[in-house]
Every structure is written in structure tokens, then in C-alpha cells.
Design an enzyme around this catalytic site. Structure first.
Site, PDB file in Angstrom:
ATOM      1  N   THR A  25      26.028  44.510  45.288  1.00  0.00           N
ATOM      2  CA  THR A  25      26.628  43.815  46.420  1.00  0.00           C
ATOM      3  C   THR A  25      27.488  44.800  47.205  1.00  0.00           C
ATOM      4  O   THR A  25      28.055  45.732  46.644  1.00  0.00           O
ATOM      5  CB  THR A  25      27.472  42.615  45.972  1.00  0.00           C
ATOM      6  OG1 THR A  25      28.594  43.065  45.199  1.00  0.00           O
ATOM      7  CG2 THR A  25      26.638  41.640  45.157  1.00  0.00           C
ATOM      8  N   TYR A 163      45.698  41.435  46.999  1.00  0.00           N
ATOM      9  CA  TYR A 163      44.582  42.328  46.678  1.00  0.00           C
ATOM     10  C   TYR A 163      44.669  42.781  45.221  1.00  0.00           C
ATOM     11  O   TYR A 163      43.677  42.719  44.482  1.00  0.00           O
ATOM     12  CB  TYR A 163      44.600  43.541  47.608  1.00  0.00           C
ATOM     13  CG  TYR A 163      43.702  44.667  47.151  1.00  0.00           C
ATOM     14  CD1 TYR A 163      42.329  44.625  47.378  1.00  0.00           C
ATOM     15  CD2 TYR A 163      44.221  45.761  46.470  1.00  0.00           C
ATOM     16  CE1 TYR A 163      41.498  45.645  46.950  1.00  0.00           C
ATOM     17  CE2 TYR A 163      43.398  46.788  46.032  1.00  0.00           C
ATOM     18  CZ  TYR A 163      42.048  46.723  46.278  1.00  0.00           C
ATOM     19  OH  TYR A 163      41.229  47.741  45.830  1.00  0.00           O
TER      20      TYR A 163
END
Length: 262
Positions: A25, A163
Site C-alpha cells: 500500500t 501521528y
């Protein structure tokens, strides 16, 4: 030609991933693109995903060889269903999954919005989770899953709490899934890159008034005194994807120039 010469020629042609099917991906740029190139060179049939059709087409042409580009967003479960349906139809199964797609956007604790938090986790954590979950019926026994985490899960980074937490989730997935999939001899590991020269880092610089100062600040945190390259991360991913790492599962490999270790 002697039988020895024939054997030698066959061994030269056989790569570490010959006859394997891999899905990467976020394969249209940076670490994903570099990994796809290495996998194809080692004999794998590689599927790359990405959100932008034009970038995917460029990447496919640049990689060459046995590569298939599939447009889609890992945060969209319908896109993941289409990805795995195509892999099933064309290949029947998958041997290697590399969950490289992800985002990095700065937002301090006071400044972070629910939209920022949700977007970060939707791609980095939720997208990674369901990419693998939906692949399980197709994943061959003895396969390998490599999750891309990041050194943020080991460090206290100002302005990147969401994050870093999303990457901590990814690292945790590697442990849990390694234990859960042990019975199928499927190995699961994560790679945590340090500061790497990739487009995602360039996008972080873009909003700063002095991007070179930001770059210099990042380099100053690396004991080796430089940024890493996408190919260096791709080499670690190839190692974990191949039988070279046959006795390794559940681990996190920091590829960071010593940032988290020294």
C-alpha cells in the site's frame, strides 16, 4: 552446457521472492516505490496501491516488470474490498503484505482538531488494521506481513502527538498479530524509519518558512549525521519479507541512523 552450468543459471534467475505475490500500500512514491522495485527485481508479482491515478501510472512505468497498480484509499473500506477482490481474481492468494500507506501532519496538542486526529488514525491505524484483516482469507500459510511504523512511537515529538500515537498502534499490531497468526506460520514485523528523504517529508517542509532549517534540525537528531534513503528502508522491508528473516516475528526494526538507540 553442463548440468552444473544449468543449475547455476537457474539459481541466478531465481530471486528471493520468486513466485511470490506481494501487495504494497502507498506504493507510488518514496519507501513504497523503492520497495516495489526491489520486490519485482527479486521475482515477485507486486500490486501497488495509491490514491492518485497519475502518480500510480508513473510509478508502474518506473518499476516495470510484473507490477499491477490499483487505485484506492486504505481509509475507505470499499476500496480495500476492491483491492483484495482483484488480487483474488488475478492471483488467488497473497504471500507478502507491506502496509506502507500513511500520512504525517503536524498539530500540537492545543492546536489539534478532531478532524486532524480522525484523519491521522483513519489512515495510519484503522487503514492498516483493515488492510490486513480483509487480506486474511487470501494470505498463504508461511506468509509475511511488514507494517511501517515510525520512530515517533518511541520518542516524544512535539507537534506530532496524534501521528506518533497512530504509529504506536501499528507497532502494537505487529506484536498482537504475530502471536495470533503463529499457527499459520505467518510472520508479522514492523519497520520504524527515522528521518528519510521522501515526498511525505517534503510536504512537511512546504508549510515552514525555513524548510532548510527544519531539515538541518532533523539531521541533528541522527547520530549518523544524515537523512536516510528510501532504498535503505526498502532493504530492511525486503529482509523481513523474505526467508532471510525466517526466525524473526513480532519485532520492530528501527532503521533510523541510531536515533532511537544511541
Amino acid at each position: 552446457m553442463s548440468s552444473l552450468a544449468n543449475t547455476t543459471e537457474r539459481s541466478i534467475r531465481m530471486g528471493k521472492l520468486s513466485n511470490k505475490t506481494a501487495v504494497i500500500t502507498g506504493g507510488s512514491s518514496g519507501i513504497g516505490l523503492a520497495t516495489a522495485k526491489k520486490f519485482v527485481a527479486e521475482g515477485a508479482t507486486v500490486y501497488i496501491t495509491g490514491r492518485r491515478e497519475e502518480e500510480l501510472a508513473k510509478a508502474q512505468a518506473e518499476i516495470g516488470g510484473d507490477v499491477v497498480a490499483v487505485q484506492g484509499d486504505i481509509a475507505n473500506l470499499a476500496d480495500l474490498d476492491l483491492l483484495w477482490a482483484q488480487v483474488k481474481q488475478e492471483r488467488g492468494s497473497v504471500d507478502i503484505i507491506v502496509t506502507n500507506a500513511g500520512i504525517a501532519e503536524a498539530a500540537s496538542l492545543p492546536a489539534a482538531t478532531p478532524a486532524h486526529f480522525d484523519k491521522t488514525f483513519a489512515i495510519n491505524a484503522r487503514g492498516t488494521f483493515f488492510t490486513v484483516q480483509k487480506a486474511l482469507p487470501l494470505l498463504n500459510e508461511g506468509g509475511s506481513i511488514v507494517l511501517i511504523s515510525g520512530v515517533g512511537h518511541m520518542l516524544g515529538w512535539p507537534d506530532f502527538p496524534a501521528y506518533s500515537a497512530s504509529k504506536a498502534a501499528v507497532r502494537s499490531f505487529a506484536r498482537s498479530w504475530a502471536a495470533e497468526l503463529m499457527g499459520r506460520r505467518i510472520r508479522v514485523n514492523s519497520v520504524s524509519p527515522g528521518p528519510i528523504e521522501t515526498p511525505i517529508l517534503d510536504r512537511l517542509y512546504a508549510g515552514d518558512s525555513d524548510p532548510e532549517a527544519v531539515r538541518a534540525g532533523l539531521v541533528s537528531t541522527v547520530p549518523m549525521g544524515r537523512m536516510g534513503g528510501a532504498n535503505e528502508i526498502a532493504s530492511a522491508i525486503l529482509f523481513l519479507a523474505s526467508s532471510d528473516s525466517s526466525f524473526i516475528t513480532g519485532t520492530d526494526m528501527a532503521v533510523d541512523g541510531g536515533t532511537t538507540q544511541l
